[in-house]
Design an enzyme around this catalytic site. Structure first.
Site, PDB file in Angstrom:
ATOM      1  N   SER A  13      36.823 -18.742  57.198  1.00 47.32           N
ATOM      2  CA  SER A  13      36.662 -19.885  58.486  1.00 47.32           C
ATOM      3  C   SER A  13      36.932 -21.086  57.828  1.00 47.32           C
ATOM      4  CB  SER A  13      35.366 -19.501  58.720  1.00 47.32           C
ATOM      5  OG  SER A  13      34.205 -20.058  58.071  1.00 47.32           O
ATOM      6  N   HIS A 109      31.575 -25.216  47.890  1.00 45.21           N
ATOM      7  CA  HIS A 109      30.290 -24.248  47.575  1.00 45.21           C
ATOM      8  C   HIS A 109      29.046 -24.630  48.637  1.00 45.21           C
ATOM      9  CE1 HIS A 109      27.725 -21.736  45.211  1.00 45.21           C
ATOM     10  NE2 HIS A 109      26.765 -22.605  45.177  1.00 45.21           N
TER      11      HIS A 109
HETATM   12  C1  GAR Z   1      31.549 -20.550  52.525  1.00 41.56           C
HETATM   13  O1  GAR Z   1      30.261 -20.415  52.960  1.00 41.56           O
HETATM   14  C2  GAR Z   1      31.989 -21.017  51.195  1.00 41.56           C
HETATM   15  O2  GAR Z   1      31.222 -22.063  50.950  1.00 41.56           O
HETATM   16  C3  GAR Z   1      31.296 -20.027  50.274  1.00 41.56           C
HETATM   17  O3  GAR Z   1      31.793 -18.747  50.648  1.00 41.56           O
HETATM   18  C4  GAR Z   1      31.705 -18.822  52.335  1.00 41.56           C
HETATM   19  C5  GAR Z   1      33.200 -18.455  52.544  1.00 41.56           C
HETATM   20  O4  GAR Z   1      33.204 -18.479  54.174  1.00 41.56           O
HETATM   21  N1  GAR Z   1      31.864 -19.980  49.046  1.00 41.56           N
HETATM   22  C6  GAR Z   1      31.151 -19.753  47.773  1.00 41.56           C
HETATM   23  O5  GAR Z   1      29.985 -19.094  47.933  1.00 41.56           O
HETATM   24  C7  GAR Z   1      31.751 -20.331  46.484  1.00 41.56           C
HETATM   25  N2  GAR Z   1      30.875 -19.987  45.444  1.00 41.56           N
HETATM   26  P1  GAR Z   1      34.591 -18.473  54.745  1.00 41.56           P
HETATM   27  O6  GAR Z   1      35.391 -17.227  53.885  1.00 41.56           O
HETATM   28  O7  GAR Z   1      34.660 -18.060  56.325  1.00 41.56           O
HETATM   29  O8  GAR Z   1      35.280 -19.628  54.485  1.00 41.56           O
END
Ligand code: GAR
Length: 210
Positions: A13, A109
């Site tokens: 996303s 993050h």
């Molecule tokens: C997001 O909340 C991102 O900040 C987190 O994973 C999610 C991915 O969502 N990242 C971490 O935790 C990295 N340490 P997405 O695939 O829908 O962008």
């Protein structure tokens, strides 16, 4: 326009939020490739639907972390990105990977770093009794969720929040914060100096100000 490669592991996303921002004619960046360490990442399908080139590199297809990273690095080098955005990429990058792109890799993050790096960040914020949470975009260095902070945004923690509630609320501000931060870096308003500290040439001190 700066060339951006995005690395994902999951839903993608944040990658979509970056791609949507790049659709604006005056946005200073374009996404040239989306790579994943998970061949079944939902985000890969989203990238394809947006007409972006994709590739997957399953860790099990490589005999070592070094070989896995070398394959991704070769794919990156082939698309010649100016910047690499980690967007839910759930592997720690080695120094060998980071070095050729020193100061050119961004990560988002979902916590107010340096609080709660690593996994289970939302539950840990709740367990600590925090009343605010948020997200951080930073330049990537060798440590887990370390590296100088470029921008942060805050969300409230509400009574009876679950980790899922907090993750969803945080994600909505991530989708605003990451594109704003990418813009600052792509325009050269913020950079990482050779001493590993933030060098700021623009006047914005927070993504909210842009
Ligand atoms: C997001 O909340 C991102 O900040 C987190 O994973 C999610 C991915 O969502 N990242 C971490 O935790 C990295 N340490 P997405 O695939 O829908 O962008």
């Amino acid at each position: 326009r700066k060339r951006i490669a995005v690395l994902i592991s999951g839903t993608g996303s944040n990658m979509v939020a970056l791609a949507k921002a790049c659709e604006a004619a005056d946005f200073p960046a374009e996404i040239v490739a989306v790579f994943s360490d998970k061949p079944d990442a939902v985000g890969l399908e989203k990238a394809k639907a947006l007409g972006i080139a994709t590739a997957a590199f399953a860790r099990k297809d490589y005999s070592s972390k070094a070989e896995h990273e070398a394959a991704i690095l070769a794919a990156l080098d082939a698309v010649k990105p100016d910047l690499v955005c980690l967007a839910g990429y759930m592997r720690l990058l080695s120094g060998d990977f980071i070095r050729p792109y020193q100061g050119r890799i961004l990560n988002i993050h979902p916590s107010l770093l340096p609080l709660f790096p690593g996994l289970h960040t939302h539950q840990r914020a709740l367990d600590a009794g925090m009343k605010i949470a948020g997200c951080t975009v930073h330049f990537v260095t060798e440590g887990m969720d370390e590296g100088p902070v470029i921008a942060q945004a805050v969300v409230p923690i509400l009574p009876n929040d679950t980790a899922e509630d907090l993750a969803a609320r945080t994600l909505t501000v991530e989708h605003r914060t990451y594109p704003l931060t990418l813009k600052l870096v792509a325009e050269g308003q913020v950079a990482m100096g050779s001493d590993g500290r933030i060098v700021q040439t623009g006047s914005a001190t927070n993504a909210h100000d842009t």
